[in-house]
Design an enzyme around this catalytic site. Sequence first.
Site, PDB file in Angstrom:
ATOM      1  N   CYS A  38     -78.174  41.394   2.773  1.00 61.25           N
ATOM      2  CA  CYS A  38     -77.861  41.868   1.422  1.00 61.25           C
ATOM      3  C   CYS A  38     -78.959  41.401   0.478  1.00 61.25           C
ATOM      4  O   CYS A  38     -79.494  40.306   0.619  1.00 61.25           O
ATOM      5  CB  CYS A  38     -76.479  41.412   0.961  1.00 61.25           C
ATOM      6  SG  CYS A  38     -76.409  39.781   0.224  1.00 61.25           S
ATOM      7  N   GLU A  39     -79.311  42.294  -0.429  1.00 60.29           N
ATOM      8  CA  GLU A  39     -80.452  41.983  -1.297  1.00 60.29           C
ATOM      9  C   GLU A  39     -80.110  40.957  -2.364  1.00 60.29           C
ATOM     10  O   GLU A  39     -80.991  40.416  -3.008  1.00 60.29           O
ATOM     11  CB  GLU A  39     -81.016  43.257  -1.934  1.00 60.29           C
ATOM     12  CG  GLU A  39     -80.117  43.917  -2.950  1.00 60.29           C
ATOM     13  CD  GLU A  39     -80.721  45.213  -3.481  1.00 60.29           C
ATOM     14  OE1 GLU A  39     -81.648  45.750  -2.865  1.00 60.29           O
ATOM     15  OE2 GLU A  39     -80.234  45.676  -4.533  1.00 60.29           O
ATOM     16  N   HIS A  40     -78.811  40.697  -2.557  1.00 59.30           N
ATOM     17  CA  HIS A  40     -78.433  39.737  -3.593  1.00 59.30           C
ATOM     18  C   HIS A  40     -78.564  38.297  -3.130  1.00 59.30           C
ATOM     19  O   HIS A  40     -78.956  37.431  -3.901  1.00 59.30           O
ATOM     20  CB  HIS A  40     -76.999  39.986  -4.057  1.00 59.30           C
ATOM     21  CG  HIS A  40     -76.790  41.369  -4.573  1.00 59.30           C
ATOM     22  ND1 HIS A  40     -75.807  42.213  -4.118  1.00 59.30           N
ATOM     23  CD2 HIS A  40     -77.478  42.062  -5.515  1.00 59.30           C
ATOM     24  CE1 HIS A  40     -75.885  43.368  -4.755  1.00 59.30           C
ATOM     25  NE2 HIS A  40     -76.883  43.294  -5.604  1.00 59.30           N
ATOM     26  N   HIS A  41     -78.202  38.055  -1.876  1.00 64.00           N
ATOM     27  CA  HIS A  41     -78.197  36.670  -1.378  1.00 64.00           C
ATOM     28  C   HIS A  41     -79.109  36.478  -0.170  1.00 64.00           C
ATOM     29  O   HIS A  41     -79.259  35.359   0.309  1.00 64.00           O
ATOM     30  CB  HIS A  41     -76.771  36.253  -0.999  1.00 64.00           C
ATOM     31  CG  HIS A  41     -75.783  36.377  -2.114  1.00 64.00           C
ATOM     32  ND1 HIS A  41     -75.008  37.492  -2.298  1.00 64.00           N
ATOM     33  CD2 HIS A  41     -75.466  35.521  -3.127  1.00 64.00           C
ATOM     34  CE1 HIS A  41     -74.235  37.338  -3.368  1.00 64.00           C
ATOM     35  NE2 HIS A  41     -74.496  36.144  -3.896  1.00 64.00           N
ATOM     36  N   GLN A  54     -74.961  47.872   0.926  1.00 65.99           N
ATOM     37  CA  GLN A  54     -74.373  48.742   1.953  1.00 65.99           C
ATOM     38  C   GLN A  54     -74.307  50.214   1.512  1.00 65.99           C
ATOM     39  O   GLN A  54     -74.527  51.118   2.314  1.00 65.99           O
ATOM     40  CB  GLN A  54     -72.973  48.216   2.309  1.00 65.99           C
ATOM     41  CG  GLN A  54     -72.378  48.923   3.514  1.00 65.99           C
ATOM     42  CD  GLN A  54     -71.010  48.359   3.873  1.00 65.99           C
ATOM     43  OE1 GLN A  54     -70.770  47.159   3.710  1.00 65.99           O
ATOM     44  NE2 GLN A  54     -70.133  49.194   4.372  1.00 65.99           N
ATOM     45  N   HIS A  74     -69.656  41.089   5.075  1.00 66.45           N
ATOM     46  CA  HIS A  74     -70.788  40.485   4.363  1.00 66.45           C
ATOM     47  C   HIS A  74     -70.657  38.967   4.380  1.00 66.45           C
ATOM     48  O   HIS A  74     -69.676  38.423   3.859  1.00 66.45           O
ATOM     49  CB  HIS A  74     -70.796  40.976   2.908  1.00 66.45           C
ATOM     50  CG  HIS A  74     -71.180  42.418   2.780  1.00 66.45           C
ATOM     51  ND1 HIS A  74     -72.307  42.833   2.109  1.00 66.45           N
ATOM     52  CD2 HIS A  74     -70.592  43.540   3.258  1.00 66.45           C
ATOM     53  CE1 HIS A  74     -72.398  44.153   2.181  1.00 66.45           C
ATOM     54  NE2 HIS A  74     -71.360  44.599   2.867  1.00 66.45           N
ATOM     55  N   CYS A  85     -72.105  36.925   2.619  1.00 63.06           N
ATOM     56  CA  CYS A  85     -72.058  36.352   1.265  1.00 63.06           C
ATOM     57  C   CYS A  85     -70.633  36.345   0.706  1.00 63.06           C
ATOM     58  O   CYS A  85     -70.347  35.629  -0.252  1.00 63.06           O
ATOM     59  CB  CYS A  85     -73.023  37.071   0.325  1.00 63.06           C
ATOM     60  SG  CYS A  85     -72.634  38.798   0.065  1.00 63.06           S
TER      61      CYS A  85
END
Length: 226
Positions: free
Chosen positions: A112-115, A153, A181, A183
Amino acid sequence: MTTASSNSSMSNGSGKVNTQVSLNSASSVEAAVTQDSNTEEMMQAVRSILQGVGEDPDREGLKKTPKRVAEAMQFLTQGYEQSLEELVNGAIFDEGHNEMVLVRDIDVFSLCEHHMLPFMGKAHVAYIPNQKVVGLSKLARIVEMYSRRLQVQERLTRQIAEAIQSILDPQGVAVVMEATHMCMVMRGVQKPSSWTVTSAMLGVFQEEQKTREEFLNLIRHQPSFH
Ligand SMILES: Nc1nc2c(ncn2[C@@H]2O[C@H](COP(=O)(O)OP(=O)(O)OP(=O)(O)O)[C@@H](O)[C@H]2O)c(=O)[nH]1
Ligand SMILES: [Zn+2]
């Protein structure tokens, strides 16, 4: 990256610099040098993270960790370096087939690009051809290429559908992805049982409820060989 570092040693042959390099090998040497400096920067960053968590990056067990992590990250994001055209490799066949083709349960591993934590699950990919079909493995390769990037996603699901649309111009494409996920499991809200379902429907799958339902029924049904 494993492939890129082996490329760099290959392009230099036995390690000697070939002075009669062609333009092509000159640019591959250049790419290898860039790759090496990228790896170096990533290793430095991992060292900083190790220090940040209170570890000693020079202790025996961690000495090679920056290199391992850099290589692992390069592997997990190798999709940035691939192109749809190369991946399909001309494996498009004019079969005059116009019924649904579905490949289900394609394993997905992404970040995931956030975490930058993994999310993983399964993708189900279907299309209704307009005469042309693509090699079945290519559907899984398309999933692989877009998952080996930093993603959300929803975008991953849509990119897979749009890629199939662009190479085949089919009557419709449907992609459903079910994923968990890390995260949301290992940190943050900590919901280990949750999973996320996303879908992208194009063409007849969007326009015709019957076609969409047929697809959804097919991905629900358990195959007899399981
Ligand atoms: N829509 C979507 N969201 C995602 C995906 N992967 C991670 N996220 C979410 O990205 C959001 C980032 O929210 P922020 O509030 O900026 O970050 P955070 O404080 O770490 O959020 P928490 O995870 O709630 O602790 C979170 O809600 C994650 O669940 C994804 O693939 N799609
Ligand atoms: Zn996340």
